[in-house]
Design a protein around this motif. Structure first.
Motif, mmCIF file in Angstrom:
data_model
loop_
_atom_site.group_PDB
_atom_site.id
_atom_site.type_symbol
_atom_site.label_atom_id
_atom_site.label_comp_id
_atom_site.label_asym_id
_atom_site.label_seq_id
_atom_site.Cartn_x
_atom_site.Cartn_y
_atom_site.Cartn_z
ATOM 1 N N MET A 1 0.832 -1.204 0.000
ATOM 2 C CA MET A 1 0.000 0.000 0.000
ATOM 3 C C MET A 1 0.869 1.257 0.000
ATOM 4 N N VAL A 2 0.268 2.363 -0.371
ATOM 5 C CA VAL A 2 1.004 3.621 -0.435
ATOM 6 C C VAL A 2 1.107 4.233 0.952
ATOM 7 N N GLY A 3 1.891 5.296 1.040
ATOM 8 C CA GLY A 3 1.927 6.084 2.262
ATOM 9 C C GLY A 3 3.113 5.820 3.163
ATOM 10 N N ILE A 4 4.063 4.991 2.752
ATOM 11 C CA ILE A 4 5.221 4.685 3.588
ATOM 12 C C ILE A 4 6.328 5.685 3.286
ATOM 13 N N LYS A 5 6.757 6.373 4.290
ATOM 14 C CA LYS A 5 7.814 7.364 4.124
ATOM 15 C C LYS A 5 9.169 6.670 4.070
ATOM 16 N N PRO A 6 10.165 7.294 3.461
ATOM 17 C CA PRO A 6 11.484 6.689 3.331
ATOM 18 C C PRO A 6 12.070 6.265 4.670
ATOM 19 N N LYS A 7 11.837 7.052 5.716
ATOM 20 C CA LYS A 7 12.419 6.726 7.018
ATOM 21 C C LYS A 7 11.694 5.574 7.693
ATOM 22 N N ASP A 8 10.479 5.260 7.221
ATOM 23 C CA ASP A 8 9.711 4.183 7.825
ATOM 24 C C ASP A 8 10.181 2.838 7.304
ATOM 25 N N ALA A 9 10.113 1.833 8.180
ATOM 26 C CA ALA A 9 10.462 0.474 7.771
ATOM 27 C C ALA A 9 9.336 -0.093 6.919
ATOM 28 N N VAL A 10 9.701 -0.773 5.858
ATOM 29 C CA VAL A 10 8.706 -1.396 4.980
ATOM 30 C C VAL A 10 8.322 -2.756 5.548
ATOM 31 N N PRO A 11 7.019 -3.018 5.760
ATOM 32 C CA PRO A 11 6.604 -4.323 6.282
ATOM 33 C C PRO A 11 7.001 -5.431 5.312
ATOM 34 N N ALA B 1 6.778 -9.208 3.429
ATOM 35 C CA ALA B 1 5.659 -9.933 2.817
ATOM 36 C C ALA B 1 4.978 -10.830 3.840
ATOM 37 N N ALA B 2 5.752 -11.416 4.750
ATOM 38 C CA ALA B 2 5.181 -12.281 5.788
ATOM 39 C C ALA B 2 4.296 -11.494 6.737
ATOM 40 N N VAL B 3 4.715 -10.276 7.095
ATOM 41 C CA VAL B 3 3.921 -9.410 7.970
ATOM 42 C C VAL B 3 2.598 -9.045 7.291
ATOM 43 N N LYS B 4 2.667 -8.687 6.016
ATOM 44 C CA LYS B 4 1.451 -8.346 5.267
ATOM 45 C C LYS B 4 0.527 -9.548 5.141
ATOM 46 N N PHE B 5 1.091 -10.716 4.870
ATOM 47 C CA PHE B 5 0.312 -11.944 4.700
ATOM 48 C C PHE B 5 -0.442 -12.286 5.985
ATOM 49 N N PHE B 6 0.278 -12.324 7.106
ATOM 50 C CA PHE B 6 -0.336 -12.651 8.390
ATOM 51 C C PHE B 6 -1.281 -11.540 8.848
ATOM 52 N N GLY B 7 -0.853 -10.289 8.654
ATOM 53 C CA GLY B 7 -1.673 -9.151 9.081
ATOM 54 C C GLY B 7 -2.990 -9.080 8.348
ATOM 55 N N ILE C 1 -1.885 -3.420 12.473
ATOM 56 C CA ILE C 1 -1.146 -4.674 12.658
ATOM 57 C C ILE C 1 0.199 -4.608 11.936
ATOM 58 N N LYS C 2 0.188 -4.072 10.710
ATOM 59 C CA LYS C 2 1.447 -3.941 9.959
ATOM 60 C C LYS C 2 2.455 -3.087 10.722
ATOM 61 N N ARG C 3 1.985 -1.957 11.238
ATOM 62 C CA ARG C 3 2.885 -1.067 11.961
ATOM 63 C C ARG C 3 3.389 -1.716 13.243
ATOM 64 N N GLY C 4 2.465 -2.348 13.990
ATOM 65 C CA GLY C 4 2.837 -2.974 15.249
ATOM 66 C C GLY C 4 3.827 -4.114 15.051
ATOM 67 N N MET C 5 3.566 -4.971 14.059
ATOM 68 C CA MET C 5 4.452 -6.107 13.801
ATOM 69 C C MET C 5 5.808 -5.657 13.270
ATOM 70 N N THR C 6 5.803 -4.598 12.446
ATOM 71 C CA THR C 6 7.068 -4.084 11.898
ATOM 72 C C THR C 6 7.923 -3.476 13.005
ATOM 73 N N ARG C 7 7.287 -2.727 13.928
ATOM 74 C CA ARG C 7 8.035 -2.152 15.056
ATOM 75 C C ARG C 7 8.590 -3.246 15.952
ATOM 76 N N THR C 8 7.770 -4.290 16.184
ATOM 77 C CA THR C 8 8.228 -5.410 17.001
ATOM 78 C C THR C 8 9.415 -6.111 16.349
ATOM 79 N N GLN C 9 9.314 -6.307 15.027
ATOM 80 C CA GLN C 9 10.392 -6.941 14.282
ATOM 81 C C GLN C 9 11.666 -6.100 14.350
ATOM 82 N N GLN C 10 11.510 -4.770 14.204
ATOM 83 C CA GLN C 10 12.665 -3.855 14.304
ATOM 84 C C GLN C 10 13.307 -3.940 15.683
#
Length: 309
Positions: free
Chosen positions: A1-11, A13-19, A294-303
């Motif tokens: 999806m759109v809206g991810i800034k360069p400084k943000d971590a990109v989720p 494929a596994a995070v998107k699939f589960f989320g 969920i994408k944001r939460g899982m990506t932050r947890t992964q980071q």
């Protein structure tokens, strides 16, 4: 999806699939009664023809819900929920979770994706999801359509019994009944839903109307739900009727559509439109808002776990 800034971590494929699968299940839990009402309204003309004057008549969304609660009990509003959750965990994971990956596949890894690329990605993941999860959709529709008999009996005694009964009486092909109209429907739904959400969100962020947060996700999801209902309702009605039909009642989905026009007129294709909109609108809002969180939460947890101490 759109809206991810360069400084943000990109989720990933596994995070998107589960989320996507998890968000789809949460959305189903909240909106399932509306979906059941939609199915009952869509098959109403068909059931009245088969059962005659004794068939239960439903009027409107909330009238249908009230009638179901009064005549069958509140639990009937969630009939088929298990199959519905099975469907979302496998179905939404593929059609929504793999959408961005499919966009990148068609653009060969570049970030720029035009409308044609997005439509192709939506059609592809929609068709893939149906081919994979069709049995769960057939069982869900059968459960939602069944009415409790006067002696308290039902067409199926449970989710597993439904899978077994359909396979035994109609063959394994019965579990994929209506696969082609469902592929058509979900190609349309996926294009209308995901592409509309993607583009509305992109425009909102492009013109700085909102930031990439809950109000933006809510607005984009509402617009996607309305567009999807208008475009997909005719195919959805045919899909529901065909999947719920007795063995041999219709020769094909086209035969089902022609029979509807002959017996009930063109307006039959928009039967259950209001519950469809209420369901798709609310489902899209809950799903996309939950999915983004969920994408944001899982990506932050992964980071957090991958970052050095």
């Amino acid at each position: 999806m759109v809206g991810i800034k360069p400084k943000d971590a990109v989720p990933s494929a596994a995070v998107k699939f589960f989320g996507a699968g998890t968000a789809g299940c949460i959305a189903d839990l909240i909106t399932f009664p509306l979906d059941t009402a939609k199915v009952r309204l869509q098959i109403q003309g068909e059931s009245q023809k088969v059962e005659g004057a004794n068939a239960v008549k439903y009027r409107g969304v909330f009238g249908t819900i009230t009638t179901i609660v009064r005549t069958e009990g509140p639990r009937s509003l969630y009939s088929g929920l298990v199959a519905g959750l099975q469907r979302q965990m496998s179905f939404a994971s593929v059609r929504i979770g793999l959408y961005d990956s499919m966009k990148q596949f068609y653009t060969r890894g570049t970030e720029s994706a035009g409308i044609v690329t997005r439509l192709m990605a939506g059609c592809t993941t929609g068709a893939m999801a149906v081919a994979f999860a069709q049995p769960t959709d057939v069982v869900k529709v059968r459960f939602q359509a069944q009415v409790r008999l006067p002696d308290g009996g039902r067409r199926y005694n449970g989710t597993l019994d439904a899978y077994k009964t359909i396979a035994r009486t109609e063959g394994v092909r019965g579990l994929w009944k209506g696969c082609m109209p469902n592929i058509t429907r979900n190609a349309i739904v996926n294009c209308a839903e995901l592409v509309t959400y993607d583009m509305i969100k992109e425009l909102i962020l492009k013109y700085d109307l909102m930031t990439d947060n809950l109000p933006c996700h809510f607005t984009a999801a509402f617009g996607a739900g309305f567009c999807t209902t208008v475009v997909a309702s005719p195919v959805d009605v045919v899909k529901t009727r065909f999947m719920n039909s007795a063995d041999g009642q219709y020769r094909s989905a086209t035969s089902c559509a022609l029979t509807m026009v002959k017996n009930e007129g063109p307006s039959a294709f928009y039967k259950g439109f209001m519950p469809s909109f209420l369901r798709l609108g609310s489902w899209n809002i809950v799903m996309f808002v939950t999915y983004e969180q969920i994408k944001r939460g899982m990506t932050r947890t992964q980071q957090y776990w991958e970052s050095p101490l």
